[in-house]
Design an enzyme around this catalytic site. Sequence first.
Site, PDB file in Angstrom:
ATOM      1  N   HIS A 131       9.455   7.068   8.014  1.00 33.06           N
ATOM      2  CA  HIS A 131      10.043   7.158   6.666  1.00 33.06           C
ATOM      3  C   HIS A 131      11.522   7.502   6.855  1.00 33.06           C
ATOM      4  O   HIS A 131      11.924   8.126   7.851  1.00 33.06           O
ATOM      5  CB  HIS A 131       9.315   8.216   5.839  1.00 33.06           C
ATOM      6  CG  HIS A 131       7.960   7.757   5.387  1.00 33.06           C
ATOM      7  ND1 HIS A 131       7.672   7.440   4.076  1.00 33.06           N
ATOM      8  CD2 HIS A 131       6.813   7.529   6.074  1.00 33.06           C
ATOM      9  CE1 HIS A 131       6.410   7.035   3.981  1.00 33.06           C
ATOM     10  NE2 HIS A 131       5.858   7.095   5.190  1.00 33.06           N
ATOM     11  N   HIS A 144       5.697   4.614  12.692  1.00 35.48           N
ATOM     12  CA  HIS A 144       5.664   4.523  11.216  1.00 35.48           C
ATOM     13  C   HIS A 144       6.679   5.543  10.694  1.00 35.48           C
ATOM     14  O   HIS A 144       6.381   6.737  10.615  1.00 35.48           O
ATOM     15  CB  HIS A 144       4.234   4.842  10.768  1.00 35.48           C
ATOM     16  CG  HIS A 144       4.007   4.861   9.295  1.00 35.48           C
ATOM     17  ND1 HIS A 144       3.259   3.905   8.637  1.00 35.48           N
ATOM     18  CD2 HIS A 144       4.399   5.728   8.325  1.00 35.48           C
ATOM     19  CE1 HIS A 144       3.203   4.174   7.352  1.00 35.48           C
ATOM     20  NE2 HIS A 144       3.878   5.290   7.127  1.00 35.48           N
ATOM     21  N   CYS A 154       5.046   9.368   0.032  1.00 34.28           N
ATOM     22  CA  CYS A 154       3.643   9.779   0.107  1.00 34.28           C
ATOM     23  C   CYS A 154       3.339  10.728  -1.034  1.00 34.28           C
ATOM     24  O   CYS A 154       4.091  11.670  -1.269  1.00 34.28           O
ATOM     25  CB  CYS A 154       3.364  10.447   1.451  1.00 34.28           C
ATOM     26  SG  CYS A 154       1.683  11.056   1.578  1.00 34.28           S
ATOM     27  N   ARG A 160       0.840  -1.214   0.000  1.00 35.34           N
ATOM     28  CA  ARG A 160       0.000   0.000   0.000  1.00 35.34           C
ATOM     29  C   ARG A 160       0.874   1.263   0.000  1.00 35.34           C
ATOM     30  O   ARG A 160       1.014   1.940  -1.021  1.00 35.34           O
ATOM     31  CB  ARG A 160      -0.942  -0.035   1.216  1.00 35.34           C
ATOM     32  CG  ARG A 160      -2.077   0.966   1.163  1.00 35.34           C
ATOM     33  CD  ARG A 160      -1.705   2.361   1.593  1.00 35.34           C
ATOM     34  NE  ARG A 160      -1.142   2.448   2.945  1.00 35.34           N
ATOM     35  CZ  ARG A 160      -0.588   3.551   3.426  1.00 35.34           C
ATOM     36  NH1 ARG A 160      -0.512   4.645   2.700  1.00 35.34           N
ATOM     37  NH2 ARG A 160      -0.077   3.569   4.657  1.00 35.34           N
ATOM     38  N   ASP A 161       1.516   1.542   1.095  1.00 36.23           N
ATOM     39  CA  ASP A 161       2.314   2.779   1.186  1.00 36.23           C
ATOM     40  C   ASP A 161       3.468   2.712   0.182  1.00 36.23           C
ATOM     41  O   ASP A 161       3.859   3.723  -0.411  1.00 36.23           O
ATOM     42  CB  ASP A 161       2.872   2.914   2.606  1.00 36.23           C
ATOM     43  CG  ASP A 161       3.080   4.356   3.050  1.00 36.23           C
ATOM     44  OD1 ASP A 161       2.860   5.253   2.208  1.00 36.23           O
ATOM     45  OD2 ASP A 161       3.459   4.579   4.205  1.00 36.23           O
TER      46      ASP A 161
HETATM   47  C1  LIG Z   1     -10.831  11.337   1.129  1.00 36.39           C
HETATM   48  C2  LIG Z   1     -11.127  11.723  -0.302  1.00 36.39           C
HETATM   49  C3  LIG Z   1     -12.025  10.668  -0.955  1.00 36.39           C
HETATM   50  C4  LIG Z   1     -11.858  13.054  -0.282  1.00 36.39           C
HETATM   51  O1  LIG Z   1     -11.931  13.566  -1.594  1.00 36.39           O
HETATM   52  P1  LIG Z   1     -13.042  14.621  -2.014  1.00 36.39           P
HETATM   53  O2  LIG Z   1     -12.802  14.992  -3.426  1.00 36.39           O
HETATM   54  O3  LIG Z   1     -13.058  15.706  -0.995  1.00 36.39           O
HETATM   55  O4  LIG Z   1     -14.315  13.684  -1.778  1.00 36.39           O
HETATM   56  P2  LIG Z   1     -15.771  13.659  -2.266  1.00 36.39           P
HETATM   57  O5  LIG Z   1     -16.548  12.964  -1.178  1.00 36.39           O
HETATM   58  O6  LIG Z   1     -16.208  15.026  -2.733  1.00 36.39           O
HETATM   59  O7  LIG Z   1     -15.706  12.684  -3.513  1.00 36.39           O
HETATM   60  C5  LIG Z   1     -15.044  13.033  -4.717  1.00 36.39           C
HETATM   61  C6  LIG Z   1     -15.052  11.843  -5.643  1.00 36.39           C
HETATM   62  O8  LIG Z   1     -14.329  10.758  -5.050  1.00 36.39           O
HETATM   63  C7  LIG Z   1     -15.194   9.630  -4.891  1.00 36.39           C
HETATM   64  N1  LIG Z   1     -14.846   8.965  -3.640  1.00 36.39           N
HETATM   65  C8  LIG Z   1     -14.984   9.473  -2.395  1.00 36.39           C
HETATM   66  N2  LIG Z   1     -14.547   8.578  -1.503  1.00 36.39           N
HETATM   67  C9  LIG Z   1     -14.134   7.503  -2.204  1.00 36.39           C
HETATM   68  C10 LIG Z   1     -13.589   6.243  -1.822  1.00 36.39           C
HETATM   69  N3  LIG Z   1     -13.371   5.927  -0.557  1.00 36.39           N
HETATM   70  N4  LIG Z   1     -13.282   5.379  -2.795  1.00 36.39           N
HETATM   71  C11 LIG Z   1     -13.486   5.671  -4.095  1.00 36.39           C
HETATM   72  N5  LIG Z   1     -13.999   6.842  -4.510  1.00 36.39           N
HETATM   73  C12 LIG Z   1     -14.319   7.741  -3.565  1.00 36.39           C
HETATM   74  C13 LIG Z   1     -16.591  10.197  -4.895  1.00 36.39           C
HETATM   75  O9  LIG Z   1     -17.513   9.206  -5.270  1.00 36.39           O
HETATM   76  C14 LIG Z   1     -16.467  11.291  -5.919  1.00 36.39           C
HETATM   77  O10 LIG Z   1     -16.424  10.722  -7.220  1.00 36.39           O
HETATM   78  P3  LIG Z   1     -16.968  11.536  -8.505  1.00 36.39           P
HETATM   79  O11 LIG Z   1     -18.401  11.834  -8.186  1.00 36.39           O
HETATM   80  O12 LIG Z   1     -16.127  12.772  -8.620  1.00 36.39           O
HETATM   81  O13 LIG Z   1     -16.761  10.574  -9.621  1.00 36.39           O
HETATM   82  C15 LIG Z   1      -9.834  11.901  -1.133  1.00 36.39           C
HETATM   83  O14 LIG Z   1      -9.138  13.013  -0.655  1.00 36.39           O
HETATM   84  C16 LIG Z   1      -8.944  10.694  -1.080  1.00 36.39           C
HETATM   85  O15 LIG Z   1      -9.307   9.614  -1.545  1.00 36.39           O
HETATM   86  N6  LIG Z   1      -7.752  10.842  -0.509  1.00 36.39           N
HETATM   87  C17 LIG Z   1      -6.836   9.723  -0.345  1.00 36.39           C
HETATM   88  C18 LIG Z   1      -5.457  10.217  -0.114  1.00 36.39           C
HETATM   89  C19 LIG Z   1      -4.542   9.049   0.117  1.00 36.39           C
HETATM   90  O16 LIG Z   1      -4.866   7.893  -0.085  1.00 36.39           O
HETATM   91  N7  LIG Z   1      -3.311   9.394   0.545  1.00 36.39           N
HETATM   92  C20 LIG Z   1      -2.305   8.414   0.794  1.00 36.39           C
HETATM   93  C21 LIG Z   1      -2.583   7.591   2.020  1.00 36.39           C
HETATM   94  S1  LIG Z   1      -2.200   8.441   3.549  1.00 36.39           S
HETATM   95  C22 LIG Z   1      -0.534   8.125   3.765  1.00 36.39           C
HETATM   96  O17 LIG Z   1       0.110   7.603   2.891  1.00 36.39           O
HETATM   97  C23 LIG Z   1       0.086   8.435   5.084  1.00 36.39           C
HETATM   98  C24 LIG Z   1       0.288   7.205   5.952  1.00 36.39           C
HETATM   99  C25 LIG Z   1      -1.043   6.563   6.339  1.00 36.39           C
HETATM  100  O18 LIG Z   1       1.033   6.201   5.270  1.00 36.39           O
HETATM  101  C26 LIG Z   1       1.036   7.579   7.256  1.00 36.39           C
HETATM  102  C27 LIG Z   1       2.226   8.524   7.042  1.00 36.39           C
HETATM  103  O19 LIG Z   1       3.251   8.127   6.460  1.00 36.39           O
HETATM  104  O20 LIG Z   1       2.078   9.668   7.440  1.00 36.39           O
END
Ligand SMILES: CC(C)(COP(=O)([O-])OP(=O)([O-])OC[C@H]1O[C@@H](n2cnc3c(N)ncnc32)[C@H](O)[C@@H]1OP(=O)([O-])[O-])[C@@H](O)C(=O)NCCC(=O)NCCSC(=O)C[C@@](C)(O)CC(=O)[O-]
Length: 299
Positions: free
Chosen positions: A209, A207, A240, A15-16
């Site tokens: 990096h 966690h 990220c 994933r990450d």
């Molecule tokens: C949270 C949102 C969805 C808000 O995104 P948004 O644009 O504010 O959300 P929305 O509710 O307005 O939805 C926009 C569109 O996304 C769809 N949607 C909405 N939710 C989902 C879902 N669950 N699965 C699939 N689709 C989804 C929704 O249906 C819509 O589709 P459209 O109508 O435009 O076709 C967006 O910002 C997002 O997906 N962000 C993910 C970011 C991410 O994955 N980042 C990496 C992981 S975090 C990380 O790596 C850090 C970590 C954990 O490892 C720890 C560290 O190292 O710090």
Amino acid sequence: MNLPKSVRLVEVGPRDGLQNEKQPISVADKVRLVDDLTAAGLSYIEVGSFVSPKWVPQMAGSAEVFAGIQRQPGVTYAALTPNLKGLEAALEVKVEEVAVFAAASEAFSQKNINCSIAGSLARFVPLMEAAKAANVRVRGYVSCVLGCPYDGEIAPEQVASVARELYAMGCYEVSLGDTIGTGTAGKTRSMLEVVARDIPRDRLAGHFHDTYGQALANIYASLLEGINVFDSSVAGLGGCPYAKGATGNVATEDVLYLLQGQGIETGVDMDKLIAAGQRICEVLGKANGSRVARARLSR
Ligand SMILES: CC(C)(COP(=O)([O-])OP(=O)([O-])OC[C@H]1O[C@@H](n2cnc3c(N)ncnc32)[C@H](O)[C@@H]1OP(=O)([O-])[O-])[C@@H](O)C(=O)NCCC(=O)NCCSC(=O)C[C@@](C)(O)CC(=O)[O-]
């Protein structure tokens, strides 16, 4: 503080590690990676995420990956879910455990999940309720615990406040992420001391990096603070998408070497782990990010 007898490694490579890759990676290669990690003895593997494919395109095939892997008893196969929609998609493919992710920094929260810290926590409430009803455990992440790419220094009290909220809403464990790898051992210990005022140490995970080469030192510092769960990524894959310049998570092989050197049990087989990491690096056409793997493979 005595070192623990055993440590749980949370493998976040699929994933990450892969979420930031720009090149297409086939479902078959992702499945093979998870199966190889299972064979290496990892008991917890973060397989993918159910997030917006517009935000993180590489994770779009996570449902297919879950459908393809050979699940083994005793191994937890988890996924990241930012909202109820994500949880519902995860439940459809029978994910056993999910993780929600918040940040200790407002700017990172906006860039990563398009809402404020408070907004993200509110969004998790219905997710937590649905997960509980489905008997699915939820892990919590806090990003930017030792620095933010946008806001700079982060106060330990701010980390503690977000971690406390996640724990109070039912996350059984809170993983503290040094997203940009700027933390040092001293800062790690100070931050943990503050967070551990509210959350038992055996409910916290580290966690790290390795962007500044401090991850192993920070893990050792965390061990001394009584932390015994660490997230890591095979071959040091990753970075990220919302933290420019951040390199991969600390390599699982390197953490394993550190732990084996202290006589700490993990249940992970080094040779099989190195083979799993080298194989995915060859698929990606990338150099192996684990120093231990590079040293062993060049013998
Ligand atoms: C949270 C949102 C969805 C808000 O995104 P948004 O644009 O504010 O959300 P929305 O509710 O307005 O939805 C926009 C569109 O996304 C769809 N949607 C909405 N939710 C989902 C879902 N669950 N699965 C699939 N689709 C989804 C929704 O249906 C819509 O589709 P459209 O109508 O435009 O076709 C967006 O910002 C997002 O997906 N962000 C993910 C970011 C991410 O994955 N980042 C990496 C992981 S975090 C990380 O790596 C850090 C970590 C954990 O490892 C720890 C560290 O190292 O710090």
